[in-house]
Design a protein around this motif. Sequence first.
Motif, PDB file in Angstrom:
ATOM      1  N   ARG A 226     -33.074 -19.074  -8.304  1.00  0.00           N
ATOM      2  CA  ARG A 226     -32.548 -17.871  -7.674  1.00  0.00           C
ATOM      3  C   ARG A 226     -31.704 -17.086  -8.668  1.00  0.00           C
ATOM      4  O   ARG A 226     -31.857 -15.878  -8.815  1.00  0.00           O
ATOM      5  CB  ARG A 226     -31.724 -18.237  -6.431  1.00  0.00           C
ATOM      6  N   GLU A 227     -30.805 -17.799  -9.351  1.00  0.00           N
ATOM      7  CA  GLU A 227     -29.959 -17.105 -10.327  1.00  0.00           C
ATOM      8  C   GLU A 227     -30.792 -16.505 -11.452  1.00  0.00           C
ATOM      9  O   GLU A 227     -30.505 -15.416 -11.948  1.00  0.00           O
ATOM     10  CB  GLU A 227     -28.896 -18.054 -10.879  1.00  0.00           C
ATOM     11  N   GLN A 228     -31.832 -17.244 -11.829  1.00  0.00           N
ATOM     12  CA  GLN A 228     -32.725 -16.764 -12.888  1.00  0.00           C
ATOM     13  C   GLN A 228     -33.416 -15.457 -12.460  1.00  0.00           C
ATOM     14  O   GLN A 228     -33.508 -14.506 -13.234  1.00  0.00           O
ATOM     15  CB  GLN A 228     -33.798 -17.834 -13.112  1.00  0.00           C
ATOM     16  N   ALA A 229     -33.862 -15.426 -11.217  1.00  0.00           N
ATOM     17  CA  ALA A 229     -34.546 -14.227 -10.704  1.00  0.00           C
ATOM     18  C   ALA A 229     -33.585 -13.049 -10.644  1.00  0.00           C
ATOM     19  O   ALA A 229     -33.951 -11.905 -10.966  1.00  0.00           O
ATOM     20  CB  ALA A 229     -35.124 -14.513  -9.315  1.00  0.00           C
ATOM     21  N   ILE A 230     -32.351 -13.326 -10.223  1.00  0.00           N
ATOM     22  CA  ILE A 230     -31.356 -12.248 -10.127  1.00  0.00           C
ATOM     23  C   ILE A 230     -31.012 -11.727 -11.511  1.00  0.00           C
ATOM     24  O   ILE A 230     -30.955 -10.513 -11.750  1.00  0.00           O
ATOM     25  CB  ILE A 230     -30.096 -12.742  -9.372  1.00  0.00           C
ATOM     26  N   ALA A 231     -30.789 -12.636 -12.451  1.00  0.00           N
ATOM     27  CA  ALA A 231     -30.433 -12.214 -13.813  1.00  0.00           C
ATOM     28  C   ALA A 231     -31.568 -11.417 -14.448  1.00  0.00           C
ATOM     29  O   ALA A 231     -31.341 -10.390 -15.093  1.00  0.00           O
ATOM     30  CB  ALA A 231     -30.083 -13.429 -14.674  1.00  0.00           C
ATOM     31  N   ALA A 232     -32.802 -11.872 -14.244  1.00  0.00           N
ATOM     32  CA  ALA A 232     -33.947 -11.142 -14.805  1.00  0.00           C
ATOM     33  C   ALA A 232     -34.036  -9.745 -14.202  1.00  0.00           C
ATOM     34  O   ALA A 232     -34.331  -8.762 -14.898  1.00  0.00           O
ATOM     35  CB  ALA A 232     -35.238 -11.912 -14.541  1.00  0.00           C
ATOM     36  N   SER A 233     -33.773  -9.640 -12.899  1.00  0.00           N
ATOM     37  CA  SER A 233     -33.815  -8.335 -12.243  1.00  0.00           C
ATOM     38  C   SER A 233     -32.722  -7.421 -12.798  1.00  0.00           C
ATOM     39  O   SER A 233     -32.962  -6.230 -13.070  1.00  0.00           O
ATOM     40  CB  SER A 233     -33.627  -8.505 -10.730  1.00  0.00           C
ATOM     41  N   CYS A 234     -31.525  -7.973 -12.968  1.00  0.00           N
ATOM     42  CA  CYS A 234     -30.413  -7.165 -13.505  1.00  0.00           C
ATOM     43  C   CYS A 234     -30.717  -6.709 -14.929  1.00  0.00           C
ATOM     44  O   CYS A 234     -30.404  -5.579 -15.307  1.00  0.00           O
ATOM     45  CB  CYS A 234     -29.097  -7.950 -13.470  1.00  0.00           C
TER      46      CYS A 234
END
Lengths: 379, 379
Positions: free
Chosen positions: A226-234
């Motif tokens: 989840r954190e990985q997906a959020i960071a990639a999106s940011c």
Amino acid sequence: MSDGGVATRPATEVVGVELGTRRYDIVIGSGALEELGPRLGELAPGGRVMIVTDENVARCHLERLERALAGHVALAPSVIVPPGESSKCFGELQRVVEEMLDAMLERGDLVVALGGGVVGDLAGFAAAILRRGVRYVQVPTSLLAQVDSSVGGKTGIDTRHGKNLVGAFHQPALVVADTSLLDTLSPREFRAGYAEVVKYGLIDAASFFEWLEGSWREIFAGGPAREQAIAASCRAKSRIVASDERESGQRALLNLGHTFGHALEAATGFSQRLVHGEGVAIGMVLAFGYSVRLGLCKPADESRVRAHLEAVGLPTDLAHIEGDIGDAESLIDHIMQDKKVERGSLTFILARGIGHAFIARNVDAGDVREYLAERLSAR
Amino acid sequence: MSDGGVATRPATEVVGVELGTRRYDIVIGSGALEELGPRLGELAPGGRVMIVTDENVARCHLERLERALAGHVALAPSVIVPPGESSKCFGELQRVVEEMLDAMLERGDLVVALGGGVVGDLAGFAAAILRRGVRYVQVPTSLLAQVDSSVGGKTGIDTRHGKNLVGAFHQPALVVADTSLLDTLSPREFRAGYAEVVKYGLIDAASFFEWLEGSWREIFAGGPAREQAIAASCRAKSRIVASDERESGQRALLNLGHTFGHALEAATGFSQRLVHGEGVAIGMVLAFGYSVRLGLCKPADESRVRAHLEAVGLPTDLAHIEGDIGDAESLIDHIMQDKKVERGSLTFILARGIGHAFIARNVDAGDVREYLAERLSAR
């Protein structure tokens, strides 16, 4: 998570938004909220901080935020607005600004927007116009706000003509995306935010989309994916914003699915019948579908987009919207009022495939109307 | 002046406001309005133009402006607001913005603010927030607007807390100061604007002040001296704005007389008892008087400032304000709410002499209160 658990706190990731004198950090991670006190103290030494939030978020997170800030900055009384899109209006804007003036908030002070997209847009706009510009910090509490609306400085309110038609570009001084705040989201809210995550893959990152197809269960379950997906999106959003802060060019790619989506939101009266991310999900499928119709994109790509959004439980078709949404003519009217209309000709984000979105100008309104009429008749 | 009289039209003077990508021209001269059509056509080829004005100005000048624009740009229906400071409020802002949306004004279109400071501030702010920023052109019709408020991009509205507390920095795309429009001003309005002309001399141009002392009769009579005074004022303002667009430093000098002046305007309820320029005139004398009190400035300089403002018929003393203006405590309260307050300490523009104004930070509020109490008791 206790206030004092520094040693056991997982590392946060920091993404920079490179905008010269307006550059800022996005801090992403579980427990990032607990680091906010010292960060705000650095941003506004001796300054005061006013938190703007909504009733629902206040219940879940306001006390935790106030505790995290205690001792680091002086707090003005928090402003709490009603939850929901209807707070993005002139009336609430005036109320928030006047509460800031009641509290004698000054130019060197800080506004903290604690909430989802509505709170971020409203509080950010209030900060933008208070004394012609006071700094603000985004503390997004929804997935949608963490991966999209909190980054990039778009603030604003709605009018009866449509969404976000009044506002300002006002970059935050800091964004803190504490992923632990997402634990209180309903599955529907989380899914709606996930549509914006998918969007980044569809725009220009086919491999990210592929990773999402394989990893969405872990992302929905929480944890590192989840954190990985959020960071990639940011990172994706940060890169596009840095290259085109005021949407004179490439930033428009971020509107993939949004022109159709906004029209559907308007058609459902911005109600709980269709929340923003759901409108975007259907809108992205419509954009791929229309690209197929124009012979720009393979039908298999449209099917793949639809299949992934369906897998996570998002609506993907006009038929998935309950109740009346009007006819093709009224949908086109909503689109024409959208601010991405230039000189009466339609601009859409279309795609030549997954990861290959582009800005299509001079799209024929009559043809889009026909396409919508066909989709509506299949409903 | 006829539309076709190109050959006989007196030359206009052009002053550039050097703000990089946001640079713009100030066109000054009698009949400059007649050149506006081609200029707007160049700024927004194929675009639409919406004029915002007030009832009084509409009666005098709207038809002339519409005639000047005819054939060069497409006109949306004009928006006409009630005259007076009370139009700088959230209600009128919302009305103007919604009329812009009703007319489907788009990002490439132009707003034209035809009027005095109120119209310029309100229309400019509406343009700033419409679709997060639409360009606008200032066509100032008062002396005050021609020499001060139309240049520099400060836009905004008032709240019950004070003047201009809500707004945006939004630079115009062009300023056209047609000095022939000033012929319809009342003597009181012209005098009020003249206070801002005097201000530029007091800030850093002693020789300009001296020229004003000798030339004010010709300036008030109209003709070349008037245009000269307006152009000199625009050059002075342009220079200061270019060096400090967002008032982080030197631009604050332009507030000479304004902190006291705003407090007096607030004390008189922003009514016709004391119009803005009159407040500034008294405020400048108070600022020089307070500078004398602190031993910074010779009493002879205060006398000279007072004498010149009195000569043109401007008020220079609290005793010149009719009716109640409250006590020193309430005046200080108005000053504390002023946006130029930083961290509770007072910032004033004081002077070491004519042409030697400076920014004084950490001015002691108690001492200012005492000074005001003395001035009030002499009333």
